[in-house]
Design a protein around this motif. Structure first.
Motif, PDB file in Angstrom:
ATOM      1  N   GLN A 238      -0.080  -5.500   1.037  1.00 43.16           N
ATOM      2  CA  GLN A 238       0.151  -4.117   1.454  1.00 43.16           C
ATOM      3  C   GLN A 238       1.315  -3.509   0.678  1.00 43.16           C
ATOM      4  O   GLN A 238       1.269  -2.353   0.236  1.00 43.16           O
ATOM      5  CB  GLN A 238       0.437  -4.061   2.958  1.00 43.16           C
ATOM      6  CG  GLN A 238       0.797  -2.678   3.471  1.00 43.16           C
ATOM      7  CD  GLN A 238       0.938  -2.625   4.987  1.00 43.16           C
ATOM      8  OE1 GLN A 238      -0.025  -2.362   5.681  1.00 43.16           O
ATOM      9  NE2 GLN A 238       2.144  -2.866   5.498  1.00 43.16           N
ATOM     10  N   ARG A 239       2.360  -4.293   0.496  1.00 45.27           N
ATOM     11  CA  ARG A 239       3.543  -3.832  -0.230  1.00 45.27           C
ATOM     12  C   ARG A 239       3.220  -3.610  -1.709  1.00 45.27           C
ATOM     13  O   ARG A 239       3.633  -2.606  -2.310  1.00 45.27           O
ATOM     14  CB  ARG A 239       4.645  -4.880  -0.055  1.00 45.27           C
ATOM     15  CG  ARG A 239       6.013  -4.449  -0.498  1.00 45.27           C
ATOM     16  CD  ARG A 239       7.045  -5.485  -0.093  1.00 45.27           C
ATOM     17  NE  ARG A 239       8.362  -5.081  -0.508  1.00 45.27           N
ATOM     18  CZ  ARG A 239       9.427  -5.024   0.279  1.00 45.27           C
ATOM     19  NH1 ARG A 239       9.321  -5.335   1.560  1.00 45.27           N
ATOM     20  NH2 ARG A 239      10.601  -4.640  -0.185  1.00 45.27           N
ATOM     21  N   ASN A 242       1.200  -0.402  -2.107  1.00 45.27           N
ATOM     22  CA  ASN A 242       1.745   0.857  -1.576  1.00 45.27           C
ATOM     23  C   ASN A 242       0.911   1.376  -0.399  1.00 45.27           C
ATOM     24  O   ASN A 242       0.681   2.576  -0.262  1.00 45.27           O
ATOM     25  CB  ASN A 242       1.800   1.917  -2.696  1.00 45.27           C
ATOM     26  CG  ASN A 242       2.950   2.893  -2.529  1.00 45.27           C
ATOM     27  OD1 ASN A 242       4.006   2.549  -2.013  1.00 45.27           O
ATOM     28  ND2 ASN A 242       2.748   4.125  -2.985  1.00 45.27           N
ATOM     29  N   HIS A 243       0.449   0.424   0.432  1.00 45.06           N
ATOM     30  CA  HIS A 243      -0.372   0.720   1.620  1.00 45.06           C
ATOM     31  C   HIS A 243      -1.781   1.196   1.284  1.00 45.06           C
ATOM     32  O   HIS A 243      -2.497   1.664   2.173  1.00 45.06           O
ATOM     33  CB  HIS A 243       0.304   1.731   2.540  1.00 45.06           C
ATOM     34  CG  HIS A 243       1.463   1.180   3.299  1.00 45.06           C
ATOM     35  ND1 HIS A 243       1.748   1.539   4.599  1.00 45.06           N
ATOM     36  CD2 HIS A 243       2.425   0.272   2.971  1.00 45.06           C
ATOM     37  CE1 HIS A 243       2.836   0.885   5.014  1.00 45.06           C
ATOM     38  NE2 HIS A 243       3.261   0.121   4.042  1.00 45.06           N
ATOM     39  N   CYS A 246      -4.256  -2.395   3.589  1.00 44.57           N
ATOM     40  CA  CYS A 246      -3.408  -2.469   4.776  1.00 44.57           C
ATOM     41  C   CYS A 246      -3.335  -3.883   5.336  1.00 44.57           C
ATOM     42  O   CYS A 246      -4.306  -4.636   5.294  1.00 44.57           O
ATOM     43  CB  CYS A 246      -3.890  -1.493   5.842  1.00 44.57           C
ATOM     44  SG  CYS A 246      -5.624  -1.618   6.280  1.00 44.57           S
ATOM     45  N   CYS A 281       5.398  -2.145  -6.578  1.00 43.44           N
ATOM     46  CA  CYS A 281       4.249  -1.257  -6.445  1.00 43.44           C
ATOM     47  C   CYS A 281       3.427  -1.189  -7.734  1.00 43.44           C
ATOM     48  O   CYS A 281       3.975  -0.965  -8.822  1.00 43.44           O
ATOM     49  CB  CYS A 281       4.736   0.139  -6.061  1.00 43.44           C
ATOM     50  SG  CYS A 281       3.412   1.350  -5.910  1.00 43.44           S
ATOM     51  N   SER A 286       0.505   4.224  -7.146  1.00 41.17           N
ATOM     52  CA  SER A 286       1.591   5.196  -6.954  1.00 41.17           C
ATOM     53  C   SER A 286       1.310   6.505  -7.676  1.00 41.17           C
ATOM     54  O   SER A 286       2.222   7.287  -7.944  1.00 41.17           O
ATOM     55  CB  SER A 286       2.922   4.600  -7.437  1.00 41.17           C
ATOM     56  OG  SER A 286       2.849   4.233  -8.803  1.00 41.17           O
ATOM     57  N   ASN A 289       1.243   8.909  -4.384  1.00 43.67           N
ATOM     58  CA  ASN A 289       2.391   8.762  -3.485  1.00 43.67           C
ATOM     59  C   ASN A 289       3.452   7.881  -4.138  1.00 43.67           C
ATOM     60  O   ASN A 289       3.120   6.859  -4.746  1.00 43.67           O
ATOM     61  CB  ASN A 289       1.947   8.127  -2.155  1.00 43.67           C
ATOM     62  CG  ASN A 289       0.920   8.981  -1.428  1.00 43.67           C
ATOM     63  OD1 ASN A 289       1.182  10.113  -1.085  1.00 43.67           O
ATOM     64  ND2 ASN A 289      -0.268   8.419  -1.225  1.00 43.67           N
ATOM     65  N   ALA A 291       6.421   5.075  -4.569  1.00 44.49           N
ATOM     66  CA  ALA A 291       6.515   3.721  -4.022  1.00 44.49           C
ATOM     67  C   ALA A 291       7.279   3.733  -2.697  1.00 44.49           C
ATOM     68  O   ALA A 291       8.348   4.333  -2.587  1.00 44.49           O
ATOM     69  CB  ALA A 291       7.191   2.805  -5.022  1.00 44.49           C
ATOM     70  N   ILE A 292       6.721   3.082  -1.693  1.00 43.92           N
ATOM     71  CA  ILE A 292       7.334   3.037  -0.363  1.00 43.92           C
ATOM     72  C   ILE A 292       8.468   2.017  -0.321  1.00 43.92           C
ATOM     73  O   ILE A 292       9.483   2.229   0.335  1.00 43.92           O
ATOM     74  CB  ILE A 292       6.266   2.695   0.697  1.00 43.92           C
ATOM     75  CG1 ILE A 292       5.189   3.786   0.725  1.00 43.92           C
ATOM     76  CG2 ILE A 292       6.897   2.523   2.083  1.00 43.92           C
ATOM     77  CD1 ILE A 292       3.969   3.412   1.564  1.00 43.92           C
ATOM     78  N   TYR A 293       8.290   0.888  -1.036  1.00 48.77           N
ATOM     79  CA  TYR A 293       9.247  -0.218  -0.948  1.00 48.77           C
ATOM     80  C   TYR A 293       9.896  -0.498  -2.301  1.00 48.77           C
ATOM     81  O   TYR A 293       9.266  -0.330  -3.352  1.00 48.77           O
ATOM     82  CB  TYR A 293       8.536  -1.507  -0.513  1.00 48.77           C
ATOM     83  CG  TYR A 293       7.752  -1.411   0.768  1.00 48.77           C
ATOM     84  CD1 TYR A 293       8.379  -1.483   2.008  1.00 48.77           C
ATOM     85  CD2 TYR A 293       6.363  -1.265   0.743  1.00 48.77           C
ATOM     86  CE1 TYR A 293       7.652  -1.415   3.191  1.00 48.77           C
ATOM     87  CE2 TYR A 293       5.619  -1.200   1.922  1.00 48.77           C
ATOM     88  CZ  TYR A 293       6.268  -1.276   3.140  1.00 48.77           C
ATOM     89  OH  TYR A 293       5.553  -1.213   4.295  1.00 48.77           O
TER      90      TYR A 293
END
Length: 310
Positions: A238-239, A242-243, A246, A281, A286, A289, A291-293
């Motif tokens: 998931q990481r 970038n989701h 899931c 990511c 990406s 969106n 990168a979340i992490y």
């Protein structure tokens, strides 16, 4: 929402276009729910049945014998885990299950720094042989699934395989004993959790209990379907994505009928990247969106998750 059933044989035996089509089905399953059933995964029913028989024999041993192989630390993550020793949901009481963890077998002739070895009982050669053979078979299956993931995510086909070539995987035998004692508030057979690594293969018997949480928060049953293996994506995948893929929470509930007095058995194969692999990511994930992490090493992530559950 239903957990999809995907025939994996066209991927392992088909041409490029066929492989792409199967990879797209896998993409949809991982994106929408994070769980799927793979039909024809390349593991014979006979091998699965033989392992379950060996698992049942092991868990039938006296507790004092199993405790000779007791799990000791997060770094090795090997050996026997007793009932209520682990809490997959840290906010709930200990899980009503026992387990036996096996990693990659290393020979006494290997010269590996800080070598971590599996724990075995003496005079249990058949058990050891069957468990290690199953570990090897699952390792081959996850390599092919990782190739499908790479195709689906538009990275080189060997991208994930290379990131997992140290084979830091864990095979886990699980037994959920019959329940006759009073339950603690909120206690279940396995607390709600997501898996820690890349992907998990799960084999289960006919005593139901596995439930998967949908994006709407609803819990749906994931029964055993003959000829299939349950596959789900973990936290690191998931990481990495970038989701886009899931990592879904799941649990094993306590039956409300006569099955509460029956043992339940399952086998999980946790596929984990090389400890020094950087999980960052993927560029294809990406584009829309950010990168979340931030990047993290796979080993650092695994240790932190194990420390939280024991």
């Amino acid at each position: 929402m239903q957990i999809p059933i995907i025939d994996f044989q066209p991927f392992t035996e088909g041409d490029s276009a066929t492989r792409q089509a199967v990879a797209q089905q896998i993409y949809q399953a991982c994106h929408e729910i994070g769980f799927m059933y793979l039909k024809n995964p390349g593991i014979s029913p006979q091998q699965i049945a033989a392992l379950f028989a060996q698992s049942q024999s092991f868990f039938n041993l006296p507790l004092e014998v199993k405790q000779q192989l007791a799990w000791s630390d997060e770094v090795s993550n090997r050996g026997y885990v007793g009932v209520e020793r682990e809490r997959l949901d840290p906010d709930k009481p200990g899980d009503l299950k026992e387990a036996f963890n096996v990693g990659k077998e290393v020979s006494s002739h290997d010269t590996v720094p800080n070598m971590i070895v599996n724990k075995w009982l003496p005079n249990q050669e058949d058990f050891q042989t069957e468990v290690l053979a199953f570990w090897d078979t699952c390792s081959k299956v996850v390599e092919e699934v990782l190739q499908a993931f790479a195709i689906a995510l538009q990275v080189p086909e060997d991208f994930f395989v290379i990131k997992h070539n140290q084979q830091n995987h864990t095979l886990r035998l699980l037994h959920y004993p019959p329940i006759s004692q009073l339950l603690k508030p909120g206690q279940v057979r396995a607390g709600a959790h997501s898996d820690y690594g890349s992907i998990t293969l799960l084999f289960q018997d006919q005593v139901e209990g596995l439930e998967v949480q949908t994006k709407d928060g609803e819990w749906i049953l994931a029964p055993a379907i003959p000829g299939t293996v349950v596959v789900n994506t973990g936290d690191l995948m998931q990481r990495w994505t970038n989701h886009v893929f899931c990592s879904t929470k799941h649990r094993v509930k306590i039956p409300v009928d006569e099955r509460i007095m029956r043992s339940r058995y399952s086998v999980a194969f946790f596929c984990h990247p090389n400890y020094d692999a950087e999980i960052a990511c993927l560029p294809s994930c990406s584009l829309e969106n950010p990168a979340i992490y931030p990047p993290i090493s796979a080993g650092e992530h695994l240790l932190s998750r194990l420390q939280a559950t024991y």
